[in-house]
Design a protein around this motif. Structure first.
Motif: not given
Length: 335
Positions: A312-316
């Protein structure tokens, strides 16, 4: 899997075989401290093999961490560490000033040989391959697994490491992850220090280009995974699209027994269209951490039938790695 192999302090261990004697042949008895005791119960000075075993045991966690990053397999990592123990007992290390460094390079040599052998006989496509996950029940302490992942190494990074040539992987892992100098790595790969530096540099560029850096907050990760799971359970395609990055990658490793389940899917809409892949997680999913990140395991009658790891990166969600291989799932130790 991790504990099946004999360790240097187990009964009947390699220490005794390397010493050329059985414990019953020694003049003293072995006390609970691991030191020999004279018949009167007074501890005697430890023998040279026992000191060697103590030193090796102190480094064992570090060596397993090196081998796991090199091989992406918990079982093979343990095999490599055991081989290092055997080589230690066959070697004269009386002049070695830095035994920890010596052992690290020995494990590196062993892993390099294993990687080269694997590359020559590999038949399974790397597109579908998911390295061995390190799974921990949330809230449960597991010092061995925590030591293995002391410097967090996510599955997404291990997937990229699998694409490197064996010598590149060794140079990158030993130098960038464990600060081993190029002068020490060069003899292992049979290159000059300058050429070894180039190996690590090429590997570093590929890792930086292909391996996403995940959000470090597991609590925030869990919120995203919960939203993903809720949308999957509800058949909410729009909800799934909100938590998936546009270029998300889905990788499913079914192993040899369920090879038809293996697949690689790219893009949020294509991954959302695979919603049936997540069906087994709708009712029996349990939160776990996978290589230090939020994940899910699906259980049927108490046995795991699927494991999902999320990057998960930047809540995605940018990557979903699923292990659906029955043989490997059986060895996770999750009930």
């Amino acid at each position: 899997m991790e504990n099946d192999l004999p360790g240097p302090t187990d009964a009947g261990d390699p220490v005794d075989r390397a010493a050329g004697t059985d414990r019953t042949d020694r003049p003293g008895l072995t006390g609970p401290s691991g030191l020999t005791e004279e018949p009167g119960g007074i501890p005697a000075a430890p023998s040279a093999p026992e000191l060697l075993a103590e030193r090796f045991q102190a480094d064992r966690g570090h060596l397993r961490a090196v081998a796991y990053r090199m091989l992406g397999s918990v079982g093979e990592a343990e095999d490599a560490v055991q081989e290092a123990w055997f080589r230690l007992n066959r070697s004269d290390v009386s002049e070695v000033r830095n035994l920890s460094g010596w052992l690290t390079t020995v494990v590196g040599r062993v892993c390099l040989d294993m990687l080269r052998s694997r590359a020559s006989r590999r038949e399974d496509p790397l597109d579908f391959y998911v390295p061995d996950p390190v799974v921990r029940e949330e809230g449960a302490a597991d010092p061995e697994k925590e030591a293995l992942l002391a410097d967090s190494v996510g599955l997404a990074l291990l997937v990229v490491l699998e694409t490197l040539a064996p010598a590149e992987r060794l140079a990158f892992v030993l130098h960038d992850m464990f600060s081993v100098s190029f002068d020490e790595i060069a003899p292992i790969v049979g290159r000059t220090p300058a050429a070894t530096r180039q190996l690590a540099s090429r590997a570093r560029r590929r890792v930086q280009d292909a391996a996403p850096t995940p959000d470090p907050d597991v609590t925030r990760q869990r919120k995203v995974v919960d939203a993903f799971l809720a949308a999957s359970r509800a058949g909410d395609f729009a909800g799934l699209l909100t938590v998936l990055a546009p270029d998300v990658v889905l990788r499913v490793d079914g192993g040899a027994l369920t090879a038809a389940a293996s697949k690689l899917v790219r893009g949020a809409e294509a991954v959302t269209a695979q919603a049936l892949t997540f069906a087994k997680y709708r009712h029996a999913a349990r939160p776990v951490t996978v290589n230090g990140a939020a994940g899910l395991v699906s259980l049927v009658h108490g046995a795991p039938v699927g494991l999902m790891a999320f990057t998960i990166v930047d809540d995605r969600i940018v990557e979903i790695d699923i292990v659906a291989d029955p043989e490997r799932l059986a060895g996770l130790g999750v009930r």
